[in-house]
Scaffold this motif. Structure first.
Motif, mmCIF file in Angstrom:
data_model
loop_
_atom_site.group_PDB
_atom_site.id
_atom_site.type_symbol
_atom_site.label_atom_id
_atom_site.label_comp_id
_atom_site.label_asym_id
_atom_site.label_seq_id
_atom_site.Cartn_x
_atom_site.Cartn_y
_atom_site.Cartn_z
ATOM 1 N N ASN A 1 0.818 -1.223 0.000
ATOM 2 C CA ASN A 1 0.000 0.000 0.000
ATOM 3 C C ASN A 1 0.844 1.260 0.000
ATOM 4 O O ASN A 1 0.516 2.246 -0.668
ATOM 5 C CB ASN A 1 -0.935 0.009 1.210
ATOM 6 N N ASN A 2 1.948 1.250 0.759
ATOM 7 C CA ASN A 2 2.751 2.459 0.919
ATOM 8 C C ASN A 2 3.851 2.614 -0.129
ATOM 9 O O ASN A 2 4.147 3.729 -0.554
ATOM 10 C CB ASN A 2 3.379 2.495 2.321
ATOM 11 N N SER A 3 4.457 1.504 -0.520
ATOM 12 C CA SER A 3 5.599 1.592 -1.426
ATOM 13 C C SER A 3 5.302 1.110 -2.840
ATOM 14 O O SER A 3 6.015 1.461 -3.777
ATOM 15 C CB SER A 3 6.772 0.773 -0.862
ATOM 16 N N GLY A 4 4.240 0.305 -2.988
ATOM 17 C CA GLY A 4 3.897 -0.237 -4.304
ATOM 18 C C GLY A 4 3.702 0.807 -5.387
ATOM 19 O O GLY A 4 4.300 0.717 -6.470
ATOM 20 N N PRO A 5 2.868 1.842 -5.135
ATOM 21 C CA PRO A 5 2.665 2.863 -6.164
ATOM 22 C C PRO A 5 3.948 3.566 -6.594
ATOM 23 O O PRO A 5 4.144 3.830 -7.785
ATOM 24 C CB PRO A 5 1.695 3.842 -5.485
ATOM 25 N N ASN A 6 4.825 3.874 -5.628
ATOM 26 C CA ASN A 6 6.115 4.489 -5.971
ATOM 27 C C ASN A 6 6.925 3.581 -6.895
ATOM 28 O O ASN A 6 7.550 4.036 -7.863
ATOM 29 C CB ASN A 6 6.933 4.759 -4.697
ATOM 30 N N PHE A 7 6.917 2.291 -6.581
ATOM 31 C CA PHE A 7 7.657 1.316 -7.372
ATOM 32 C C PHE A 7 7.086 1.230 -8.788
ATOM 33 O O PHE A 7 7.823 1.251 -9.777
ATOM 34 C CB PHE A 7 7.579 -0.050 -6.676
ATOM 35 N N VAL A 8 5.752 1.144 -8.887
ATOM 36 C CA VAL A 8 5.083 1.059 -10.192
ATOM 37 C C VAL A 8 5.298 2.332 -11.002
ATOM 38 O O VAL A 8 5.599 2.278 -12.197
ATOM 39 C CB VAL A 8 3.577 0.773 -10.013
ATOM 40 N N GLU B 1 10.313 11.812 -11.834
ATOM 41 C CA GLU B 1 9.584 13.059 -11.628
ATOM 42 C C GLU B 1 8.178 12.809 -11.097
ATOM 43 O O GLU B 1 7.711 13.485 -10.177
ATOM 44 C CB GLU B 1 9.518 13.871 -12.934
ATOM 45 N N LYS B 2 7.475 11.825 -11.666
ATOM 46 C CA LYS B 2 6.117 11.509 -11.211
ATOM 47 C C LYS B 2 6.150 10.877 -9.814
ATOM 48 O O LYS B 2 5.236 11.058 -9.016
ATOM 49 C CB LYS B 2 5.427 10.563 -12.209
ATOM 50 N N VAL B 3 7.195 10.118 -9.544
ATOM 51 C CA VAL B 3 7.351 9.533 -8.213
ATOM 52 C C VAL B 3 7.442 10.640 -7.163
ATOM 53 O O VAL B 3 6.885 10.524 -6.063
ATOM 54 C CB VAL B 3 8.605 8.633 -8.142
ATOM 55 N N ALA B 4 8.124 11.730 -7.493
ATOM 56 C CA ALA B 4 8.272 12.853 -6.563
ATOM 57 C C ALA B 4 6.912 13.443 -6.195
ATOM 58 O O ALA B 4 6.654 13.758 -5.028
ATOM 59 C CB ALA B 4 9.171 13.930 -7.177
ATOM 60 N N ILE B 5 6.021 13.587 -7.178
ATOM 61 C CA ILE B 5 4.671 14.136 -6.915
ATOM 62 C C ILE B 5 3.900 13.193 -5.998
ATOM 63 O O ILE B 5 3.276 13.613 -5.021
ATOM 64 C CB ILE B 5 3.901 14.355 -8.238
ATOM 65 N N PHE B 6 3.951 11.906 -6.327
ATOM 66 C CA PHE B 6 3.228 10.920 -5.524
ATOM 67 C C PHE B 6 3.807 10.852 -4.110
ATOM 68 O O PHE B 6 3.062 10.687 -3.131
ATOM 69 C CB PHE B 6 3.285 9.546 -6.193
ATOM 70 N N ALA B 7 5.123 11.000 -3.998
ATOM 71 C CA ALA B 7 5.776 10.945 -2.682
ATOM 72 C C ALA B 7 5.324 12.101 -1.801
ATOM 73 O O ALA B 7 5.183 11.943 -0.580
ATOM 74 C CB ALA B 7 7.294 10.984 -2.849
ATOM 75 N N ILE B 8 5.088 13.259 -2.405
ATOM 76 C CA ILE B 8 4.589 14.408 -1.650
ATOM 77 C C ILE B 8 3.197 14.094 -1.094
ATOM 78 O O ILE B 8 2.890 14.386 0.064
ATOM 79 C CB ILE B 8 4.552 15.660 -2.547
ATOM 80 N N ALA B 9 2.353 13.470 -1.922
ATOM 81 C CA ALA B 9 1.018 13.074 -1.467
ATOM 82 C C ALA B 9 1.100 12.042 -0.341
ATOM 83 O O ALA B 9 0.362 12.116 0.644
ATOM 84 C CB ALA B 9 0.211 12.516 -2.639
ATOM 85 N N ILE B 10 2.016 11.087 -0.485
ATOM 86 C CA ILE B 10 2.176 10.044 0.528
ATOM 87 C C ILE B 10 2.627 10.640 1.860
ATOM 88 O O ILE B 10 2.187 10.211 2.935
ATOM 89 C CB ILE B 10 3.185 8.975 0.058
ATOM 90 N N GLN B 11 3.499 11.651 1.810
ATOM 91 C CA GLN B 11 3.988 12.273 3.039
ATOM 92 C C GLN B 11 2.842 12.854 3.852
ATOM 93 O O GLN B 11 2.784 12.686 5.073
ATOM 94 C CB GLN B 11 4.991 13.380 2.703
ATOM 95 N N ILE B 12 1.924 13.544 3.177
ATOM 96 C CA ILE B 12 0.801 14.143 3.898
ATOM 97 C C ILE B 12 -0.208 13.067 4.296
ATOM 98 O O ILE B 12 -0.786 13.111 5.386
ATOM 99 C CB ILE B 12 0.140 15.251 3.050
ATOM 100 N N LYS B 13 -0.421 12.076 3.435
ATOM 101 C CA LYS B 13 -1.319 10.966 3.794
ATOM 102 C C LYS B 13 -0.804 10.262 5.044
ATOM 103 O O LYS B 13 -1.588 9.901 5.934
ATOM 104 C CB LYS B 13 -1.397 9.971 2.629
#
Length: 495
Positions: free
Chosen positions: A240-247, A255-267
């Motif tokens: 749940n936490n790392s799968g999307p970053n990996f995919v 670059e897209k991982v960075a955007i998703f990582a920002i969302a994950i940080q607040i989530k």
């Protein structure tokens, strides 16, 4: 001990506030000085290395259960054997992590779609972070002993120091030219420091004793059987936490991982808010179950803690809905603005399950956590499928689809059914008593959003104005119409 619980809970929220203040200041700094690409590279590396945490196989969470069991029966020798077994076990796990991590580091170019310069940097970063994660394993034995002895003030105080130390050391190193490697180096230095501090505290202050001799085979089998399903939970959490970053790293790039990582940080802020309170009650839950208290007692505890958790979660979530988009604009820049919608999409279905986190500890204490583990494991496969397909066809938004479906169906619907019909927890009463706390969230969020149709947020002053108005509205409605006597006592009691 109540003082330890209350002070620990207060410190945990202070820790969360400080941690997120540091994150909110640290992330823009990193984006500016190491760049969007290297920041995404760090998050990708972190996702891979975090997978090594699975090697703990749920043993950390089992420690409290067996410690209280042996302590309740005055089995002092078994306590020593438990400590000795855990330390040996986690040292072996640490060595295994180094071996597996090294294999991953040498195959970076075969896993990710990266430039040659990025591959070289990621290999170095992985080497540093492998050492860091290896050190966390033996440290977790002492962490568990601190928790089971309910030394929450020390535990949270130490975490607060760690939160502050990492950026305090890393920022000067980055500015001197160490780049993204400084983050991994700093984390490893701080992890090493607190490993020794924790060990010293447990051995000297808590009188933690070890027995490394034979006679622990049966104990290990019992712990392994209990831990297995917690291990399955860890697999699910990792997906749940790392799968999307990996995919995203495979299909979209850093670059897209960075955007998703920002969302994950607040989530993750919402998860920390929930876990910090339920963690304080883990020993209490195990004591109640060990004493064979009625299910009514456990239901009342779950309702009392659940209401407090839901108020806090909805308060922060509503505030984010109201001013979060402009916050992302200020904090991470407009190129990361899509993170706002990702956060709302992932957090909204999480509020209910997160407010019930104490229920997970009740399951474990009752040794009834197998069902949850199996259900979540099944839905983690669903998560992977939806994440891959969603990312391929819908990009960033699609990457969160599997998580959302799993949260609603597994963590929400199926777990509430299990609480009610299999565990004897009155979940219908739980929702009757907790749903009212959504009133201040709905009213204050609706009114401030409607106001933005006439006065949009286009400056820091207006941003702050809406934040203050939201807080006043929420707290006024909550304290006047919703809060019960226990919650008012928590807020206004001086001691």
């Amino acid at each position: 001990m109540f003082s330890q619980k209350k002070s620990g809970a207060v410190l945990s929220y202070i820790n969360i506030i400080v941690k997120n203040l540091v994150t909110f200041m640290y992330t823009p700094f990193l984006l500016k000085y190491i760049g969007q690409s290297d920041y995404g590279l760090f998050q990708m590396t972190n996702s891979v290395i975090t997978s090594l945490s699975l090697l703990s196989m749920g043993f950390s969470s089992s420690y409290v259960h067996f410690y209280i069991k042996y302590k309740s029966n005055n089995e002092c020798e078994n306590l020593k054997k438990l400590n000795g077994m855990y330390l040996i076990l986690f040292c072996l796990i640490s060595l295994t992590a180094i071996v597996i991590g090294s294999i991953l580091a040498f195959n970076v170019d075969n896993i990710f779609n990266l430039k040659q310069s990025q591959i070289s940097l990621m290999e170095k970063l992985m080497g540093i972070m492998i050492l860091n994660v290896a050190l966390t394993f033996p440290s977790s034995v002492f962490d568990s002993n601190i928790i089971v002895n309910q030394r929450f003030i020390y535990q949270q105080g130490r975490q607060l120091m760690q939160t502050i130390l990492v950026p305090l050391i890393a920022v000067p190193m980055i500015m001197l030219g160490s780049g993204v490697l400084a983050i991994g180096i700093t984390q490893t230095i701080v992890t090493t420091l607190f490993l020794f501090i924790n060990a010293n505290f447990c051995i000297r202050k808590l009188n933690m004793k070890f027995n490394f001799r034979n006679g622990k085979v049966m104990m290990f089998k019992e712990v392994l059987a209990f831990s297995f399903f917690i291990f399955l939970n860890q697999i699910v959490d990792l997906i749940n936490n790392s799968g999307p970053n990996f995919v995203l790293g495979i299909f979209e790039g850093a670059e897209k991982v960075a955007i998703f990582a920002i969302a994950i940080q607040i989530k993750n802020l919402f998860f920390m808010l929930s876990i910090s309170l339920s963690d304080v009650f883990i020993p209490k839950v195990n004591e109640l179950v060990s004493q064979k208290k009625e299910k009514k007692v456990l239901t009342e505890l779950m309702i009392r803690i659940g209401r407090v958790q839901m108020v806090i979660l909805l308060f922060i979530f509503g505030g984010f809905i109201v001013i979060g988009q402009y916050f992302i604009h200020l904090w991470a820049g407009d190129k990361n603005i899509l993170a706002y919608w990702l956060i709302i999409l992932m957090v909204l279905p999480s509020i209910g399950p997160l407010s019930q986190n104490i229920g997970i500890e009740i399951q474990r204490a009752m040794n009834m956590h197998a069902f949850r583990s199996i259900v979540l494991l099944i839905f983690s496969v669903v998560n992977i499928v939806f994440t891959v397909v969603g990312t391929k066809y819908f990009g960033l938004i699609g990457a969160s689809s599997g998580y959302v479906i799993g949260m609603i169906c597994a963590n929400g619907c199926l777990m509430n059914w299990y609480y009610q019909f299999k565990m004897g927890i009155d979940i219908i009463l739980y929702w009757k008593r907790t749903l009212s706390v959504a009133i201040p969230f709905l009213v204050s969020t609706f009114l401030t959003l409607i106001s933005q149709l006439f006065v949009p947020i286009n400056s820091v002053l207006v941003f702050l104005f809406y934040g203050v108005i939201y807080v006043i509205l929420f707290l006024t409605i909550y304290l006047k119409f919703v809060a019960n006597s226990y919650e008012k006592q928590l807020i206004f009691r001086k001691k």
